[in-house]
Design an enzyme around this catalytic site. Structure first.
Site, short mmCIF file in Angstrom:
data_model
loop_
_atom_site.label_atom_id
_atom_site.label_comp_id
_atom_site.label_asym_id
_atom_site.label_seq_id
_atom_site.Cartn_x
_atom_site.Cartn_y
_atom_site.Cartn_z
N TYR A 25 33.05 12.74 13.03
CA TYR A 25 32.26 13.16 11.86
C TYR A 25 30.81 12.71 12.01
CZ TYR A 25 30.51 13.48 7.10
OH TYR A 25 29.75 13.77 5.99
N SER B 63 23.82 12.76 6.69
CA SER B 63 24.44 11.52 6.25
C SER B 63 23.81 10.33 6.97
CB SER B 63 25.95 11.56 6.56
OG SER B 63 26.52 10.28 6.53
#
Length: 276
Positions: free
Chosen positions: A174, A149
């Site tokens: 995350y 990501s």
């Protein structure tokens, strides 16, 4: 997708983790359409069965699909999954580490003692790469694709408290998991193994993780196309590189620091412990 038409992956075997929905499911669909035998991983047997049934409904050949189940919040199940792959597939051409979990609102540790998103998003992939080394090497030109990501660029590794128990933020947790996955990519393909490993940003897509990024996202199929493009034998890859939009892109500074990379490799081995 025109760039991936025909049976260019015929005779090849691919393991796609987190393939019950979203980018993982779409990746499995595209790979099967290109002739690959796809090992479809999901958290439970029921979810794996449902994913395969939907893939068949979408046009995939049933004989190119294999159901596999493992809950990545339990590292022992990751090890069992790897053992099953090693037993039945002496050569593994593609490992797509796509499984991902959104960090919860409150710090949550697995039974293995790891923050849940760190374990599911990074440690499971780290463990799979280690335990599947033999079939990946046997394939001759295998590829590992870590679905990461752009958020990894905002992250930092909390070396003193990698589980972030003392100061927790779901976004920070995350993002750290994605940074770790990106940083560890090159280590998954050691020199002489015949394996190439890369990480990539599939773009902001409409999946279960979308709330971390924003309110709108592209269809999951578009993210899967970005993944599958890097699976094609005709596409040359730079080992350890990070890709966006099909091209090598800048990564977080930590991913270039040799000391940090060695530190992460040591930490990951410690955290997976006996499961390795």
């Amino acid at each position: 997708m025109s760039a991936t038409s025909g049976n260019v992956l015929s005779g090849r075997t691919a393991l796609v983790t987190g393939a019950s929905s979203g980018i993982g499911w779409e990746t499995a669909r595209l790979l099967a359409g290109l002739g690959a035998t796809v090992l479809v991983h999901a958290r439970t047997t029921a979810e794996a069965g449902s994913a395969v049934a939907r893939l068949v409904e979408a046009g995939a050949r049933r004989d190119r699909l294999v159901e596999l189940a493992a809950d990545f919040t339990h590292l022992a199940e990751v090890a069992v999954l790897a053992g099953a792959v090693v037993e039945h597939y002496p050569a593994l051409d593609l490992l797509v580490n796509n499984a991902a979990a959104m960090a919860p609102e409150r710090c949550t540790l697995t039974d293995d003692g790891n923050e849940v998103s760190l374990q599911v998003n990074f440690l499971a992939a780290h463990l799979l790469a280690k335990l599947l080394h033999a079939p990946l090497s046997a394939a001759g030109d295998a590829r590992i694709l870590n679905v990461s990501s752009a958020l990894h660029r905002t992250a930092s590794m909390n070396w003193s408290d990698p589980q972030r128990v003392k100061r927790y933020s779901r976004v920070a947790a995350y993002a750290q998991s994605q940074l770790a996955l990106t940083m560890a990519t090159a280590d998954m393909a050691p020199a002489g193994s015949g394996v190439t490993a890369v990480s990539l940003n599939p773009g902001q897509c409409d999946t279960a993780l979308l709330p971390l990024y924003g309110r709108t996202g592209a269809p999951a199929a578009e993210g899967a196309e970005a993944v599958v493009r890097l699976c094609l034998p005709s596409v040359e890859l730079a080992n350890g590189a990070y890709y966006e939009g099909g091209s090598v892109a800048p990564t977080a500074a930590a991913a270039q620091e040799e000391r940090s990379l060695k530190r992460l490799a040591k930490l990951a081995d410690q955290l997976v412990g006996r499961a390795a």
